[in-house]
Design an enzyme around this catalytic site. Structure first.
Site, PDB file in Angstrom:
ATOM      1  N   CYS A   1       2.505   6.752   4.115  1.00 49.40           N
ATOM      2  CA  CYS A   1       2.303   8.238   4.604  1.00 49.40           C
ATOM      3  C   CYS A   1       3.553   8.343   5.408  1.00 49.40           C
ATOM      4  CB  CYS A   1       0.813   8.224   5.328  1.00 49.40           C
ATOM      5  SG  CYS A   1      -0.603   8.494   4.161  1.00 49.40           S
TER       6      CYS A   1
ATOM      7  N   ASP B   1      -6.651   1.110   6.955  1.00 47.63           N
ATOM      8  CA  ASP B   1      -7.024  -0.084   7.769  1.00 47.63           C
ATOM      9  C   ASP B   1      -8.652  -0.394   7.539  1.00 47.63           C
ATOM     10  OD1 ASP B   1      -4.489  -0.412   8.679  1.00 47.63           O
ATOM     11  OD2 ASP B   1      -5.098   0.372  10.569  1.00 47.63           O
TER      12      ASP B   1
ATOM     13  N   THR C   1       0.739  -1.276  -0.019  1.00 51.73           N
ATOM     14  CA  THR C   1      -0.063  -0.028   0.215  1.00 51.73           C
ATOM     15  C   THR C   1       1.005   1.282   0.055  1.00 51.73           C
ATOM     16  OG1 THR C   1      -0.191  -0.158   2.221  1.00 51.73           O
ATOM     17  CG2 THR C   1      -1.955  -1.085   1.210  1.00 51.73           C
TER      18      THR C   1
END
Length: 289
Positions: free
Chosen positions: A109, A173, A106
């Site tokens: 950040c 999530d 993914t």
């Protein structure tokens, strides 16, 4: 060549401790975070030349729990099909039959979760917090208006991630998310107690549970306290939530505009809560125009 000295910095390089089946992604040893379900490692996308997150779940831990296995795979399937600026993007996933793990890549950040970020930075203007709120709502509106509707069910500040250099936030999530049909209703008890809407406990709810959780996120962003931190147990939180008793931290907010906005979001009855689309039009955000 003999006699030629190589500067140390020229030979220093990080070594991958794992590669995906395609050879595109390399995993480093550094752990970015871990929870009850998965571990997240720093990784590198060789094709794009960017850092990514390598999420790894040990499936052996849930071999006798088909419900949890379904949830884990649901996160991957959901993320694969979603595309929005404020939702964490998934780029690849696979099962490793040798190590019995579910792996997925993914976006990463740079500054971690919004909870961690807010703890590190105490002096944040209300305008900045409003910008974060607006982005979260844009992500929720995308999920709730998706066909079929998607309810996150576990929204809290540890599941929202931020790039500190740009101020961009993304919802992540989605492992407990539920895809619901036209009725927009779901029927299982899941989530983080401090952020769970009262109707979640009755096992009959809609996407308005995410609005309640969002309101609690705003409360945490403003006060830097987790809601209901005065409670010593989950049972005490449950009793307060179901009886409509607000978190004590709400009383610490002196700004009437902020307090009113949170009140709208955490209304005890779901029908009294605005939708994400309606909240985006709230006067609370007028100074951002």
């Amino acid at each position: 060549m003999p006699g030629v000295k190589v500067h140390p910095s020229c030979t220093e390089s990080e070594t991958f401790v794992g590669m995906d089946p395609s050879g595109r992604y390399g995993r480093y040893k550094e752990l970015l975070g871990s929870g009850s379900v998965k571990r997240v490692y720093r990784a590198f996308d060789k094709q794009e030349g960017i850092e990514v997150a390598w999420n790894q779940v040990k499936l052996n831990n849930f071999i006798d729990d088909p419900i949890m296995l379904h949830r884990l795979h649901s996160e991957v399937i959901l993320l694969r099909d979603l595309s929005h600026d404020h939702i964490i993007k998934l780029s690849a996933f696979w099962n490793d039959d040798v190590t019995h793990t579910l792996n997925f890549i993914t976006q990463v950040c740079s500054s971690g979760s919004l909870r961690e970020y807010r703890k590190r930075h105490k002096h944040v203007s209300m305008k900045a917090i409003k910008k974060w709120c607006k982005q979260i709502l844009q992500g929720l509106d995308y999920l709730h208006s998706h066909h079929p509707c998607i309810i996150h069910r576990d929204l809290n500040c540890s599941n929202v991630f931020i790039n500190g250099n740009t101020g961009q936030v993304k919802i992540g999530d989605l492992g407990l998310a539920a895809i619901v049909g036209r009725s927009h209703s779901a029927h299982s008890v899941l989530g983080t107690p401090e952020f769970m809407a009262p109707e979640l406990y009755s096992e009959n709810y809609t996407e308005k549970v995410d609005i309640y959780s969002f309101g609690m996120c705003v409360l945490e962003m403003v006060t830097r306290e987790i809601p209901y931190c005065e409670c010593e147990s989950v049972v005490k939180i449950y009793k307060k939530v179901t009886s409509g008793v607000r978190p004590e931290s709400l009383n610490k907010i002196k700004n009437s505009e902020v307090k009113s906005f949170i009140d709208k979001c955490i209304a005890h009855h779901p029908n009294a809560r605005p939708s994400a689309a309606q909240l985006l039009k709230d006067p609370f955000f007028h100074d951002l125009l």
